[in-house]
Design an enzyme around this catalytic site. Sequence first.
Site, PDB file in Angstrom:
ATOM      1  N   ASN A 100      20.464   4.271  67.067  1.00 33.71           N
ATOM      2  CA  ASN A 100      20.894   5.604  67.503  1.00 33.71           C
ATOM      3  C   ASN A 100      19.762   6.565  67.845  1.00 33.71           C
ATOM      4  O   ASN A 100      19.918   7.433  68.685  1.00 33.71           O
ATOM      5  CB  ASN A 100      21.769   6.225  66.414  1.00 33.71           C
ATOM      6  CG  ASN A 100      22.309   7.583  66.803  1.00 33.71           C
ATOM      7  OD1 ASN A 100      23.119   7.685  67.723  1.00 33.71           O
ATOM      8  ND2 ASN A 100      21.836   8.629  66.143  1.00 33.71           N
ATOM      9  N   HIS A 101      18.607   6.432  67.181  1.00 37.82           N
ATOM     10  CA  HIS A 101      17.577   7.467  67.319  1.00 37.82           C
ATOM     11  C   HIS A 101      16.180   6.893  67.107  1.00 37.82           C
ATOM     12  O   HIS A 101      16.030   5.749  66.660  1.00 37.82           O
ATOM     13  CB  HIS A 101      17.826   8.581  66.296  1.00 37.82           C
ATOM     14  CG  HIS A 101      18.134   8.067  64.916  1.00 37.82           C
ATOM     15  ND1 HIS A 101      19.420   7.869  64.456  1.00 37.82           N
ATOM     16  CD2 HIS A 101      17.335   7.659  63.897  1.00 37.82           C
ATOM     17  CE1 HIS A 101      19.400   7.390  63.233  1.00 37.82           C
ATOM     18  NE2 HIS A 101      18.144   7.244  62.867  1.00 37.82           N
ATOM     19  N   ASP A 142      18.164  11.669  69.082  1.00 37.55           N
ATOM     20  CA  ASP A 142      19.067  10.578  69.478  1.00 37.55           C
ATOM     21  C   ASP A 142      18.646   9.998  70.821  1.00 37.55           C
ATOM     22  O   ASP A 142      18.219  10.726  71.720  1.00 37.55           O
ATOM     23  CB  ASP A 142      20.506  11.091  69.622  1.00 37.55           C
ATOM     24  CG  ASP A 142      21.253  11.074  68.307  1.00 37.55           C
ATOM     25  OD1 ASP A 142      20.634  11.333  67.263  1.00 37.55           O
ATOM     26  OD2 ASP A 142      22.480  10.820  68.335  1.00 37.55           O
ATOM     27  N   ASP A 197      22.181   0.276  62.282  1.00 38.55           N
ATOM     28  CA  ASP A 197      22.270   1.591  61.649  1.00 38.55           C
ATOM     29  C   ASP A 197      23.081   2.569  62.501  1.00 38.55           C
ATOM     30  O   ASP A 197      22.913   2.628  63.718  1.00 38.55           O
ATOM     31  CB  ASP A 197      20.834   2.125  61.493  1.00 38.55           C
ATOM     32  CG  ASP A 197      20.768   3.458  60.786  1.00 38.55           C
ATOM     33  OD1 ASP A 197      21.111   3.494  59.592  1.00 38.55           O
ATOM     34  OD2 ASP A 197      20.383   4.453  61.432  1.00 38.55           O
ATOM     35  N   GLU A 254      26.862  -0.655  60.219  1.00 40.79           N
ATOM     36  CA  GLU A 254      26.948   0.495  59.316  1.00 40.79           C
ATOM     37  C   GLU A 254      27.747   1.579  60.029  1.00 40.79           C
ATOM     38  O   GLU A 254      27.230   2.298  60.875  1.00 40.79           O
ATOM     39  CB  GLU A 254      25.563   1.044  58.962  1.00 40.79           C
ATOM     40  CG  GLU A 254      25.649   2.027  57.812  1.00 40.79           C
ATOM     41  CD  GLU A 254      24.954   3.370  58.026  1.00 40.79           C
ATOM     42  OE1 GLU A 254      24.966   4.180  57.093  1.00 40.79           O
ATOM     43  OE2 GLU A 254      24.422   3.632  59.120  1.00 40.79           O
ATOM     44  N   HIS A 273      20.838   2.096  49.228  1.00 46.72           N
ATOM     45  CA  HIS A 273      19.661   2.958  49.164  1.00 46.72           C
ATOM     46  C   HIS A 273      19.978   4.418  49.468  1.00 46.72           C
ATOM     47  O   HIS A 273      19.094   5.269  49.399  1.00 46.72           O
ATOM     48  CB  HIS A 273      18.625   2.457  50.179  1.00 46.72           C
ATOM     49  CG  HIS A 273      19.143   2.549  51.585  1.00 46.72           C
ATOM     50  ND1 HIS A 273      20.142   1.722  52.066  1.00 46.72           N
ATOM     51  CD2 HIS A 273      18.845   3.388  52.602  1.00 46.72           C
ATOM     52  CE1 HIS A 273      20.418   2.043  53.315  1.00 46.72           C
ATOM     53  NE2 HIS A 273      19.645   3.056  53.667  1.00 46.72           N
TER      54      HIS A 273
HETATM   55  C1  NOJ Z   1      21.938   5.344  57.519  1.00 54.56           C
HETATM   56  C2  NOJ Z   1      20.828   4.907  56.626  1.00 54.56           C
HETATM   57  O1  NOJ Z   1      21.340   4.062  55.626  1.00 54.56           O
HETATM   58  C3  NOJ Z   1      20.190   6.152  56.046  1.00 54.56           C
HETATM   59  O2  NOJ Z   1      19.265   5.831  55.056  1.00 54.56           O
HETATM   60  C4  NOJ Z   1      19.575   6.950  57.172  1.00 54.56           C
HETATM   61  O3  NOJ Z   1      19.106   8.181  56.668  1.00 54.56           O
HETATM   62  C5  NOJ Z   1      20.587   7.230  58.283  1.00 54.56           C
HETATM   63  N1  NOJ Z   1      21.392   6.082  58.620  1.00 54.56           N
HETATM   64  C6  NOJ Z   1      19.895   7.688  59.548  1.00 54.56           C
HETATM   65  O4  NOJ Z   1      19.206   6.608  60.122  1.00 54.56           O
END
Ligand code: NOJ
Length: 538
Positions: free
Chosen positions: A103-104, A171, A201, A243, A308
């Site tokens: 995404n970024h 982004d 992610d 995710e 995490h």
């Molecule tokens: C999800 C990740 O698990 C998290 O640690 C992160 O801050 C955000 N995406 C942004 O990349």
Amino acid sequence: MGFSKWYQNAIFYEINTRTFYDSNNDGIGDLKGITLKLDYIKSLGVDCIWLLPIYPSPLKDGGYDISDFYDIHPDLGTIDDFKKLVDETHKHGMHIIADLVVNHTSDQCEWFLEAQTDKISPYHDYYVWSETDQKYQDARIIFVDTEKSNWSWNEKAGKYYWHRFYTCQPDLNYDNPAVQEEMKNIMRFWLDMGIDGFRADAVPYLYQREGTNCENLPETHAYLKELRQLIDQEYPECILLAEANQWPHDLRPYLGDGDEFHMAFHFPLMPRIYMSVALGDGTSIMEIMEKTPAIPENCQWCTFLRNHDELTLEMVTDAERKFMWEKYAPDDRMRLNLGIRRRLAPLMDGNINKIELLYAILFSLPGTPIIYYGDEIGMGDNIWLNDRDGVRTPMQWSDDINAGFSAADSNRLFLPVIDKGDFSFHHINVASQADKQDSLINRLKQLIKIRKEFNFLSSQSYEFINRENVGVLSILRWNETHSLLCFHNLTAKAQEVNIGEEDYVLIHSSPGMKLNINPLDELFSLPAYAYAWIKLRR
Ligand code: NOJ
Ligand code: CA
């Protein structure tokens, strides 16, 4: 049903490289460190390792702010160290996947540095610019504790840029075909080194469209399907794990018709496991499972207790979030954004029976479970550290200096070890649990072993039974030849379980509980927070 797809019946293990094992004593865990610990990981029964981002980064967001997508962060080692880790992981009979941050980028990425100063650079169009900060007002802010807007002013460009996470994470602009191609090339770059896929992610946020919340858009799904095609055509044994922190009906489309992601984290289930054990009532687990749509035959859920990040409470109602915060995050420092920055063991007050109960619930439901490093020994957290660092402290290997994580000077460690209180490395560490049959690590290994023996536990067929007693979460699992009944007492008092006139044998129960079950009895008593898995002889 057989399992040809390796990810469908597996145990995953999540590693933060910087805090796992330091091989060169500079205070920072590294890739060679993981390679040295592969025997350990394998001994748990793990089938696949997921590495958090390992790329060059200013580390404003734990490495999710990438400044170079085609290299390894120098603190962690070299590309050769990475290849060696991949090869050795395979030699150990395990798979390994990396993070793909779609995404970024970081605002320190060359692309962004050039994009902001040079409007005719091809990289300018890699990002989402605007003259105003009023576009896409229906998109929520994710890091609510830090960010006020999804737009930030860039002085050099004289424009606003779009970011769904921290200001330092602009982004990427997926309306630009060059970005679409770039991400595919990044995938090829790492897949060519032999990795087995990616955890992708923040996938819901790739496109922006006015009048929408800019999540789960059709354009986003269409592009993700292209990534899947790349995998199918060029790397057919590899996987993509999504995710997407979304409700079941929004989550399900990420699996498509078996032509998008192979797997997706089951975000809505996770907080409900904690809620059920706090309420002594399994209703919310049963409800969310029943709201979870069926998935394609080649897909799988990835189920988890912790990771995490903060224990996210985005996928619960406001009332449920309030309950969870009051119960599990009484101190303000324990709360972050819409979640709780604590680890599994402290959430369960260090009660090893309760921790094991949570694992047993996870393991008796459909899906492929993932274990967060350190949670196999019941590590604690440090709520005084910044952001989510408190749940990312160094792995506690032994009660040697720095918990056996590193021989560097203690004040040079990437993050401090937990050296005080009930979760101090003096009490909680791998070495001290190794030989104790009753330790958390050995209980978990046992559960993993049984889970693998009854491989249909990962399949999609299940039924909640004995629903009149919500204090005991009772799950029936089966294949053509076997049936398992999994009973989990969610309450603080003993519960009577009625099996009826079945012929059965006890497969496994809480080792600490010394369950006395006579297969001739129709009823047995399950102590507080105990579980029992029994096999019906039909
Ligand atoms: C999800 C990740 O698990 C998290 O640690 C992160 O801050 C955000 N995406 C942004 O990349
Ligand atoms: Ca190191």
